[in-house]
Design a protein around this motif. Structure first.
Motif, PDB file in Angstrom:
ATOM      1  N   ASP A 294       0.835  -1.208   0.000  1.00 11.45           N
ATOM      2  CA  ASP A 294       0.000   0.000   0.000  1.00 11.45           C
ATOM      3  C   ASP A 294       0.873   1.261   0.000  1.00 11.45           C
ATOM      4  N   LYS A 295       2.194   1.051  -0.198  1.00 12.05           N
ATOM      5  CA  LYS A 295       3.090   2.208  -0.432  1.00 12.05           C
ATOM      6  C   LYS A 295       3.980   1.880  -1.623  1.00 12.05           C
ATOM      7  N   ASP A 297       6.297   1.759  -4.887  1.00 13.71           N
ATOM      8  CA  ASP A 297       7.330   2.574  -5.542  1.00 13.71           C
ATOM      9  C   ASP A 297       7.052   2.514  -7.037  1.00 13.71           C
ATOM     10  N   ASP A 483      -3.478   7.935   1.955  1.00 11.68           N
ATOM     11  CA  ASP A 483      -2.052   8.094   2.281  1.00 11.68           C
ATOM     12  C   ASP A 483      -1.379   8.767   1.100  1.00 11.68           C
ATOM     13  N   VAL A 485       2.169   8.801  -0.774  1.00 14.06           N
ATOM     14  CA  VAL A 485       3.356   7.944  -0.850  1.00 14.06           C
ATOM     15  C   VAL A 485       4.351   8.560  -1.829  1.00 14.06           C
ATOM     16  N   THR A 489       7.742   5.161  -0.018  1.00 15.73           N
ATOM     17  CA  THR A 489       7.688   5.468   1.416  1.00 15.73           C
ATOM     18  C   THR A 489       6.418   6.263   1.687  1.00 15.73           C
ATOM     19  N   GLU A 490       5.653   5.832   2.681  1.00 17.85           N
ATOM     20  CA  GLU A 490       4.465   6.609   3.064  1.00 17.85           C
ATOM     21  C   GLU A 490       4.968   7.835   3.817  1.00 17.85           C
TER      22      GLU A 490
END
Length: 595
Positions: A294-295, A297, A483, A485, A489-490
């Motif tokens: 859920d984060k 790249d 979120d 991101v 990285t969140e």
């Protein structure tokens, strides 16, 4: 002997002088980076937080006493120098901001002498981190660390300016608060005046910022210190800084809009990077299915492929058992890695096991088209061909598969995808790829506690169209949570908050709270909600993480002035430590030794 400044005033920092100042007399103060004595002439590099400038001490331009003092200069001495700015006599140094000039000294005071430091004060230090953190006051003199902390200061200043222009009020919330066990572990502070009672240090200003919305402040911002007594993780700090905000009379798009403009402003001002708006959005489900995280790249591809239907009915037990247990089979295609040696593939298998995999299945397609696989003997030729085709396998590719419960498969392939990207040099630190992840699950099941827990916190608003499932299928309910991101990285997260009584009560019920328990923990907030609460939403960034990525650093410790190490201790001050028996008596605390 150290001398006093005796009315001497610094006129410039080291790199605030340039060819425009040639002929002027200046007074500089700072630390000796290095000193080279060439007989009748001494060259000294003087350093302060702005950078380095070369000084020249020569018999004739400085008196004999001054020259004698200059011969004693050593690394890290603190000095004040008066002299005339000249064009550099030797070759221009293009690596220095002041490489075209030097200062011919005619006065010198040694303000402080220094012992030889335990490691050189230089950029990109190779010194072990433990030693650097023990002498952090010296480590902080390094120009790269100073640049990081100056960038951090610039970022917070710009955030304050931008948010003030957007109508946000900066309001501080308490540091000594009430412990609320939902969430991470609290740091507790014993009360002397109320024996046996404890304050908690805030994990976030969440409840207070919601109260501020109840009180009509409309738009709140705080650069807030937060504390979490978490288990050991390499890049976690027990105390950290949030850029915390809350807004009234808004929905998801309003929060996202102001934050996109904030990020674009920050990256332009600090790094001269243009952030393309609007920032891409992706649902949580889509992120998990495509990237196993859920984060995600997004700087490279290598997306997960669900091949469950392609391999359904095959005789390979690993795939078969996973599908029969309600799991999935998914794979990633590492382009051009088909000739990876078996030893390296075995290392990837071990890596995958750290994330819960029982193993990894693979197909290596060599450049000549021949196929080497760990499970070919359990598949027909037709099944193998269909699988390779589904994965877009070409000559030279390496296909890797995980089969298990969805969560395990996502964790394994999500981590493997990043590990391969590192090995294949696909991660460009000068590229900034933002993405909003939206529509998180409202709840997640905890096997430990045998109940649903809030994925964010108990005040997160469910999506209206999913409320119908809250009793029958709670795991299906999505949240109005989001979120932000950056490069996997969140950096921030938030949600629309519940402002209707009935929905809040239902949420507590699903989380297994009785009405009494809910009031015991959150009574002050629930009482405030009875007196007119506006729809509100918010977001908080991790300032440390944001600055780490902007400064292209590997660890948040490199952007925090005095960080703790992995076990939450400070090597420099030796905190935490024992306290005086008298202090413990006053607090009514006795230390019990374990048998």
């Amino acid at each position: 002997m150290a001398e006093s400044m005796k009315g001497l005033k610094r006129t410039h920092r080291c790199t605030e002088i340039s060819t425009a100042n040639i002929g002027e007399t200046v007074t500089l103060m700072g630390w000796v980076q290095k000193s080279r004595n060439k007989g009748g002439i001494i060259f000294v590099d003087l350093r302060d937080r702005s950078g380095i400038v070369q000084l020249i001490f020569e018999n004739g331009s400085i008196d004999a006493k001054g020259f004698e003092k200059a011969t004693k200069l050593r690394s890290e001495f603190v000095i004040a120098v008066t002299g005339v700015v000249e064009a550099r006599s030797g070759a221009v140094n293009n690596n220095l901001k002041t490489g075209e000039i030097e200062v011919r000294a005619n006065g010198l005071r040694i303000l402080a002498e220094a012992e030889t430091p335990p490691f050189p004060i230089e950029e990109n230090s190779k010194t072990k981190e433990d030693l650097r953190l023990k002498y952090r006051f010296l480590d902080l003199r390094r120009p790269d660390i100073q640049r990081n902390l100056m960038m951090r200061s610039q970022v917070t200043t710009l955030i304050r300016q931008f948010m003030a222009n957007e109508g946000f009020l900066e309001i501080e919330t308490p540091m000594l608060t009430k412990s609320t066990p939902e969430g991470a572990r609290d740091y507790l502070v014993p009360s002397r005046i109320h024996p046996g009672n404890f304050y908690a240090l805030p994990q976030s200003p969440q409840l207070f910022k919601q109260l501020l919305m109840c009180s009509g402040y409309d738009r709140y911002i705080q650069i807030a210190r937060c504390f979490r007594d978490e288990d050991l993780r390499a890049d976690r700090q027990p105390e950290f800084t949030q850029i915390d905000m809350e807004l009234s009379f808004v929905d998801v798009d309003d929060v996202i809009d102001v934050n996109e403009r904030l990020l674009a402003y920050l990256f332009k001002q600090v790094l001269d990077v243009d952030v393309k708006l609007p920032i891409q959005r992706m649902t949580w489900q889509d992120a998990m299915d495509r990237f196993g995280s859920d984060k995600p790249d997004l700087r490279f591809g290598m997306e997960l492929q669900n091949v469950s239907e392609v391999v359904r009915g095959c005789e390979f037990a690993v795939f078969k058992n996973a599908l029969e247990a309600g799991g999935t089979v998914r794979g990633i295609n590492a382009k051009g890695q088909g000739s990876m040696p078996r030893k390296k593939i075995d290392k990837l298998v071990e890596f995958a096991k750290d994330y819960g995999a029982k193993g990894l299945a693979y197909i290596a397609i060599h450049e000549d088209g021949t196929v080497k696989s760990s499970f070919a003997k359990f598949m027909t030729e037709d099944e193998m061909n269909r699988l390779v085709e589904a994965m877009d396998g070409q000559a030279g590719d390496l296909l890797l598969f995980a089969a298990d419960k969805n969560k395990v498969v996502w964790d394994v392939l999500g981590a493997l995808r990043l590990e391969l990207a590192r090995q294949m040099n696909l991660l460009d630190s000068s590229e900034y790829r933002f993405v909003w992840i939206t529509e998180f699950p409202l709840l997640e099941w905890s096997d430990e506690e045998n109940r649903f827990k809030a994925m964010h916190h108990p005040f997160t608003m469910p999506m209206e169209e999913d409320l119908q499932y809250i009793d029958s299928d709670p795991g299906r309910v999505r949240a109005k949570a989001y979120d932000i991101v950056l490069n996997g990285t969140e950096i921030g997260g938030g949600s629309v908050r519940i402002h209707q009584d009935d929905i809040q009560e239902k949420m507590f019920e699903v989380l297994g709270f009785t009405k009494e328990k809910a009031y015991e923990q959150f009574g002050f907030l629930l009482t405030a909600f009875k007196y007119g609460v506006p729809p509100h939403a918010g977001l908080a960034y991790g300032l440390d993480r944001l600055v780490m990525l902007m400064a292209k650093q590997e660890s948040i410790r490199d952007v925090i002035a005095f960080p703790k190490v992995k076990d939450a201790s400070c090597l420099m001050t030796e905190a935490p430590n024992l306290v005086d028996e008298k202090q413990l008596e006053e607090l009514g605390i006795a230390i019990r030794s374990e048998e």
